[in-house]
Design a protein around this motif. Structure first.
Motif, mmCIF file in Angstrom:
data_model
loop_
_atom_site.group_PDB
_atom_site.id
_atom_site.type_symbol
_atom_site.label_atom_id
_atom_site.label_comp_id
_atom_site.label_asym_id
_atom_site.label_seq_id
_atom_site.Cartn_x
_atom_site.Cartn_y
_atom_site.Cartn_z
ATOM 1 N N PRO A 41 0.813 -1.231 0.000
ATOM 2 C CA PRO A 41 0.000 0.000 0.000
ATOM 3 C C PRO A 41 0.845 1.279 0.000
ATOM 4 O O PRO A 41 0.479 2.261 -0.656
ATOM 5 C CB PRO A 41 -0.816 -0.090 1.282
ATOM 6 C CG PRO A 41 -0.795 -1.520 1.666
ATOM 7 C CD PRO A 41 0.485 -2.069 1.141
ATOM 8 N N ASP A 44 2.114 1.707 -3.597
ATOM 9 C CA ASP A 44 1.049 2.009 -4.545
ATOM 10 C C ASP A 44 0.418 3.379 -4.313
ATOM 11 O O ASP A 44 0.095 4.090 -5.262
ATOM 12 C CB ASP A 44 -0.023 0.918 -4.466
ATOM 13 C CG ASP A 44 -0.976 0.977 -5.639
ATOM 14 O OD1 ASP A 44 -0.502 1.178 -6.769
ATOM 15 O OD2 ASP A 44 -2.188 0.826 -5.410
ATOM 16 N N ARG A 45 0.232 3.772 -3.059
ATOM 17 C CA ARG A 45 -0.493 5.000 -2.751
ATOM 18 C C ARG A 45 0.394 6.219 -2.506
ATOM 19 O O ARG A 45 -0.058 7.355 -2.669
ATOM 20 C CB ARG A 45 -1.381 4.800 -1.521
ATOM 21 C CG ARG A 45 -2.405 3.735 -1.681
ATOM 22 C CD ARG A 45 -3.416 4.155 -2.700
ATOM 23 N NE ARG A 45 -4.399 3.098 -2.897
ATOM 24 C CZ ARG A 45 -5.210 3.047 -3.909
ATOM 25 N NH1 ARG A 45 -5.180 3.974 -4.825
ATOM 26 N NH2 ARG A 45 -6.058 2.059 -4.029
ATOM 27 N N VAL A 46 1.644 6.004 -2.113
ATOM 28 C CA VAL A 46 2.511 7.135 -1.786
ATOM 29 C C VAL A 46 3.670 7.264 -2.778
ATOM 30 O O VAL A 46 3.872 8.317 -3.381
ATOM 31 C CB VAL A 46 3.061 7.002 -0.343
ATOM 32 C CG1 VAL A 46 4.049 8.110 -0.026
ATOM 33 C CG2 VAL A 46 1.926 6.989 0.660
#
Length: 115
Positions: A41, A44-46
């Motif tokens: 995560p 993928d998100r940061v």
């Protein structure tokens, strides 16, 4: 190999966290799965949106750079593993537990989780 050897390695080390709790030897591979669970995560998100601004690639880095980074992390994990095993074997007798904390195994599992 990933499941059997770390268990045998941790079995001969000091796994006590407190005076009444000892981590089971077979549980040390969970550190790798925890690092995967946190890394995916975060990546993928940061990391991908941040890198996409600079590299103009939709996935941050192109696949060749991603594979190269994975190979470098794998090499670093194996070097850390070899160093720790050398130290552990130097301290070990045949049947006695090593007076070395099993928590020294955690960095190699975290690095394997990042690959």
């Amino acid at each position: 190999m990933l499941q059997a050897f770390p268990t045998l390695e941790a079995e001969k080390m000091n796994r006590n966290i407190t005076s009444w709790f000892q981590i089971p030897a077979a549980s040390f591979s969970l550190f790798m799965f925890l690092s995967i669970t946190i890394w995916i995560p975060f990546y993928d998100r940061v990391l991908v949106p941040f890198l996409a601004k600079f590299t103009h690639e939709p996935r941050g880095f192109n696949p060749k750079i991603q594979m190269g980074a994975g190979m470098i992390l794998s090499i670093i994990a194996m070097v850390v593993s070899a160093i720790m095993e050398t130290i552990r074997r130097d301290l070990a007798n045949t049947n006695t537990p090593v007076d070395m904390s099993a928590m020294w195994l955690v960095p190699q599992f975290v690095l394997l989780g990042l690959t």
